[in-house]
Every structure is written in structure tokens, then in C-alpha cells.
Motif scaffolding. Structure first.
Motif, mmCIF file in Angstrom:
data_model
loop_
_atom_site.group_PDB
_atom_site.id
_atom_site.type_symbol
_atom_site.label_atom_id
_atom_site.label_comp_id
_atom_site.label_asym_id
_atom_site.label_seq_id
_atom_site.Cartn_x
_atom_site.Cartn_y
_atom_site.Cartn_z
ATOM 1 N N LYS A 112 -12.868 48.578 51.158
ATOM 2 C CA LYS A 112 -14.317 47.870 51.393
ATOM 3 C C LYS A 112 -13.867 46.345 51.367
ATOM 4 O O LYS A 112 -14.261 45.646 50.350
ATOM 5 C CB LYS A 112 -15.320 48.108 50.336
ATOM 6 N N GLU A 171 -15.111 43.868 52.676
ATOM 7 C CA GLU A 171 -16.243 42.613 52.583
ATOM 8 C C GLU A 171 -16.545 42.213 51.020
ATOM 9 O O GLU A 171 -17.328 41.566 51.116
ATOM 10 C CB GLU A 171 -17.188 43.402 53.361
ATOM 11 N N LYS A 218 -14.475 39.171 48.259
ATOM 12 C CA LYS A 218 -14.927 37.955 47.938
ATOM 13 C C LYS A 218 -15.644 37.909 46.589
ATOM 14 O O LYS A 218 -15.301 36.972 45.693
ATOM 15 C CB LYS A 218 -15.657 37.169 49.122
#
Length: 547
Positions: free
Chosen positions: A365, A367, A370
Motif C-alpha cells: 500500500k 499510498e 507518507k
């Protein structure tokens, strides 16, 4: 005659002097034998030559009478009367007797024995009297010499006693040794030692030697009660050789040793003019009772004993202080370990697990990476703040370099960075440098107070105030937490082995400050206030002390 008398003067002590004189007297008079006695406290006797039994019997009778009379006081020959010579005819010959003088006082007797037909010729009589006058002149010198030797031996003996006592650190054994020495040296049946309990009028019978039992240890009395109490109160020594005739004697007090007292000698134990106890000897074994010589001896023992007791007490106090500091250090180590485990290590563990989770997120994953990095960054910054605060509390270098006010400002910034509660600092009127030891102790007290807030108070705010009110530097740490029952906590904190409050009290005492704790568990004023008042005369530094 001068050559004869020089033989007398060659003597190294009184006994040798007496022997030399008797030899010279026999040579000068042609007597067959002779006897001499000098009784000046210490009896010195000498016999030489042939003395028939009947003459010996008369001589012993004369010498015994001289001794008895001298015990009753000095015998004096008034004026410049000639030395009397007594003459006794015996079946075996003749016996002559003359007094031995020292500064017109009779201190002994000389007896000379001659065989059948012997008579003291005028020349021999003249020579004998000349010898006696010479002896009378030099005897005071020998007495002084003997006294000096005795004093030297006395000083050496008590120097050894003093060295022995001062070298001892076991207080109980020291007290027993003191009483044993007093009893043996004074030839007393028993001795006891009482110490005054600091800050009270109570006297404690610490040890009895030669009488009583183990059960008598720690028997108590009061200053002013009985003979020992009188000595403790007055600071004066006392000799009583018939206690029943002394109004100060109190059987209920002075008989607590379990010994039936007849005669008592008692002296104070003093250090720098302060009486710390009493040393007592009971019942002289001889029937003559205690005398001034005994008093001088016991006072000397007491002087050494008092210093030794104070030394042993200091040693004990230092040991207790060392043990206390070791306990505080151990508690600080445990507290540091707890803080390290509960805060910094928890963050580091969470960061470690977060990094492992981050490596998996990159694969499944990407995404979400961050957000995870942001969370880890925030956690890392918090761990750094916690570590810095821990290091600052452990050794605040700014306290040494810039002083208390600067150290408190930095401390408050770091406390607020952790987000546990909001800390407020107010400083007013502290415009001069403080003494280094005052700064260190105040900062440690504030640290301890804040740590208690963090562990127990559940507070939202902490207020640290530093200021000057009149003659005092004032410090306070207040919080709006849950509060606690001060009386209950103070009564039980030793049982719980919590050294925080003890540490604050000891540090306050070290700088002559007054520490107070006020806490409320209900109402608008709920929370705790730790207050410290330091005399301005103690708190602020002079120019030299700022260095």
C-alpha cells in the motif's frame, strides 16, 4: 667527707640514693649494720650489714611507729635544733636512731647497730650528722625527680589509653572499655557510664562494668537526680566516701546499677565545655576510700573518653549518612531506569515497529507510506524531547554555567514540549547570583516536586515561582492536580521506602531553608503547593562565591 657524699649523689633514683647513703653512713661510723626508711607517700626501705635479731626487733618497732605517725600528718622539728640521736644499749651491742629530715619535716629514720663495746665516737657522730644534713638537702631533688618520673609514666600510660580509645569506632565496645579501664585503674568494685540524650534532660545508663546485669542496659534517669544527676547538671566532679551521709545521694537513682554503693567518685564527660554524660566508679576496694589522686586519674580517663565517644558517634553518623546517600542514589537509578523504560524506550520500540510496518506498506500500500512517515517523525521528535528532558534532569549543565533562573527557563521549555501538563514560570526580584550549593539544592527540590506531579497529581498546570519576600528567597511549586492527605503520606512514606520527600527535606536542611507542603483534595483550591523559604543572607553569593 665530700668524696663519701659524692657516692650518695651518684644515685639514679630515690631507692639507690637511700642505699648509697646507708653504705656511706656505715663507713663513716664503723657500725656493723644499719636500716633506713623514708616514707613520703611511697615507702622506701634499705638494710645492710649485720643486724642481730634483738636489734632488728627494736628497729622494726621504731620504723612502724614512724610510719603510723606520718600517716597522721607531717612531723616537724622547729627552728634549728640539732638532730637528736637516740641510743639504746643491747646485750649484743649498741643501737642508735636518728630522724631523716626534709625541709625540717621528719620523713623517716636511720638506725645503726654496733657490736659489743661499740660506741659512736665524736668524730663519727660529727661525720654522720654531716651526712644527714647533706641527705636532707638533696632529698627534695630526688622527690621532684621521682615525681617527674611518675608523671612521665602517668602521661605515657594515659597516652596509650587515649590512643586505644580514640582508635575505636564500635560505640558499644568503646563504652564497655571505658568503664573497665576506670574500674581497674581506680581499683573500684564497679564503674558505670551514663550518656545524656541529645536535646533532653534524660540520662541513659549505657553500660555497667563489674556489677549489675544485662537487663540494666538503657536504664534511664534525669539530670539533677542523685549524685550522677548532680554532676551532669553542675559539670563538677565529686568524691563521696560515705554516700549515706550525702544529701545528694538518691538510692532510687544511684542504686540503679544493682550495686550497693558505699563510696562513689563521679566526673562529667565533656566535649568543648558541653557535658555529654557522666563516668562513675563505685566502692574503692581499699577501706581508705577515693582520694584526689583517684579524681585526677578519673578526670584524665573522662577527657579521653569524651573525645573518643564523640569520635565514635561521628563515625556512626557518617556511616548512616553514607548509607542514606547510597539509598538515595539507588532510588535515583531506579527512577531513571523507570523513566527511560516508560517513556524513551517505549517511543523507540514504537518507532522500530513502525519502520517494520513501513517496509511492508511500501510493497502492499504505497499510498499510505507518507502518513506513516509523518507519524514516525512525530514520534521520533517526541522521543528526542523525552530523552533531552531526562538528560537535562540528570545533569543540567546550564545550571552550572548560567545559574538557576536560566536552568529553570530551559527546564520549563522542555517540560512543555512533552505535553504532559502546562508549566508556568514566574521569577521576580532575583537580580543577583545565588550561591552554587543553594542553586543546586533548589533545582533538585523543584525537580523532585515536578516528578511527583507527573507521577501522582494528574494535573493540567504546574506553577513554579521564584522571588524575594523580605528577608527570604521564596520558591514554590504548585499544581491543580488531585492533591493528597499530607499527614497520612508523611506518616507512611518511610514505610513505603519512598525517598522523594526525604530528599527534599534533606536538601532544604542543607541550605538552612524551611520546607512546607500543603495539599487539598477537594474544592476550588484543589492541588498541592511545595514551598521553600531560604534566608537571603544564606542564598545570595558574594563576588568570590560567584566563581
Amino acid at each position: 667527707m665530700n668524696g663519701v657524699f659524692l657516692e650518695v649523689l651518684k644515685a639514679r633514683n630515690l631507692k639507690e640514693c637511700i642505699n648509697n647513703f646507708l653504705s656511706s653512713a656505715l663507713k663513716a661510723t664503723g657500725a656493723e649494720g644499719g636500716s633506713i626508711i623514708v616514707a613520703t607517700g611511697e615507702k622506701v626501705k634499705a638494710r645492710q650489714g649485720k643486724i642481730p635479731p634483738e636489734a632488728a626487733s627494736v628497729i622494726e618497732s621504731w620504723e612502724s611507729k614512724i610510719e603510723e605517725k606520718l600517716k597522721g600528718g607531717a612531723l616537724v622539728i622547729h627552728g634549728k635544733e640539732p638532730i637528736p640521736i637516740a641510743e639504746v644499749a643491747l646485750p649484743s651491742g649498741r643501737l642508735y636512731n636518728l630522724p631523716i629530715l626534709s625541709e625540717d619535716k621528719i620523713i623517716g629514720a636511720l638506725s645503726l647497730v654496733g657490736g659489743p663495746g661499740y660506741k659512736l665516737a665524736p668524730e663519727a657522730r660529727k661525720a654522720l650528722l654531716s651526712l644527714l644534713h647533706g641527705l636532707n638537702a638533696v632529698l627534695p631533688l630526688y622527690f621532684k625527680f621521682e615525681a617527674a618520673l611518675r608523671r612521665k609514666e602517668f602521661l605515657e600510660f594515659f597516652f596509650q589509653i587515649g590512643q586505644h580509645l580514640i582508635s575505636m569506632v564500635d560505640l558499644n565496645q568503646l563504652l564497655l572499655d571505658i568503664t573497665e579501664i576506670a574500674s581497674l585503674v581506680l581499683d573500684a568494685m564497679a564503674a558505670c557510664l551514663l550518656l545524656i540524650k541529645e536535646g533532653t534532660d534524660e540520662m541513659v545508663l549505657e553500660v555497667v562494668y563489674g556489677g549489675g546485669s544485662e537487663a540494666l542496659h538503657m536504664v534511664k534517669g534525669r539530670i539533677g537526680e542523685g549524685l550522677v544527676g548532680w554532676v551532669a547538671q553542675s559539670g563538677e566532679p565529686v568524691i563521696v566516701n560515705d554516700v549515706q551521709k550525702d544529701s545528694r545521694f538518691n538510692p532510687k537513682v544511684d542504686a540503679r546499677t544493682g550495686i550497693l554503693a558505699r563510696s562513689i567518685i563521679c566526673v562529667p564527660l565533656q566535649v568543648k565545655g558541653k557535658t555529654i554524660g557522666v563516668l562513675e566508679a563505685i566502692n574503692k576496694r581499699s577501706n581508705e576510700g577515693f582520694d584526689e589522686e583517684d579524681l585526677k586519674i578519673l578526670m584524665t580517663i573522662a577527657a579521653h573518653a569524651a573525645v573518643a565517644i564523640e569520635n565514635a558517634r561521628l563515625q556512626l553518623s557518617l556511616k548512616e549518612e553514607r548509607d542514606r546517600l547510597l539509598r538515595i542514589q539507588e532510588e535515583m537509578r531506579r527512577q531513571f531506569a523507570r523513566n527511560l523504560h516508560d517513556n524513551t524506550l517505549q517511543y523507540l520500540s514504537a518507532i522500530s515497529m513502525g519502520l517494520e510496518h513501513l517496509s511492508r506498506l511500501l510493497e502492499v500500500k504505497p499510498e499510505a507510506v507518507k502518513a506513516e512517515i509523518d507519524a514516525l517523525s512525530k514520534m521520533t521528535r517526541q522521543a528526542i524531547r523525552e530523552a533531552r528532558l531526562l538528560l537535562f534532569e540528570l545533569r543540567p549543565l546550564i545550571l552550572e554555567s548560567q545559574g538557576l533562573v536560566a536552568a529553570l527557563r530551559t527546564y520549563v521549555e522542555q517540560l512543555n514540549s512533552t505535553g504532559n501538563f502546562l508549566t508556568h514560570l514566574e521569577v521576580e526580584g532575583v537580580d543577583k547570583p545565588l550561591k552554587r550549593d543553594v542553586e543546586r539544592n533548589i533545582f533538585s527540590i523543584i525537580q523532585e516536586a515536578v516528578n511527583n506531579v507527573e507521577k501522582h497529581a494528574k494535573a493540567k498546570n504546574v506553577w513554579i515561582k521564584l522571588g524575594v519576600e523580605g528577608d527570604y528567597l521564596t520558591v514554590s511549586v504548585a499544581d491543580d492536580g488531585v492533591g493528597f492527605n499530607v499527614k497520612e503520606v508523611l506518616s507512611k512514606y518511610k514505610e513505603k521506602m519512598s525517598l522523594g520527600l526525604l530528599n527534599m527535606q534533606e536538601r532544604a536542611r542543607a541550605i538552612g531553608a524551611q520546607l512546607s507542603i500543603r495539599s487539598t483534595t477537594k474544592g476550588l483550591g484543589r492541588g498541592t503547593v511545595i514551598s521553600l523559604r531560604v534566608p537571603v543572607s544564606v542564598a545570595f553569593a558574594s563576588g568570590e562565591e560567584q566563581q
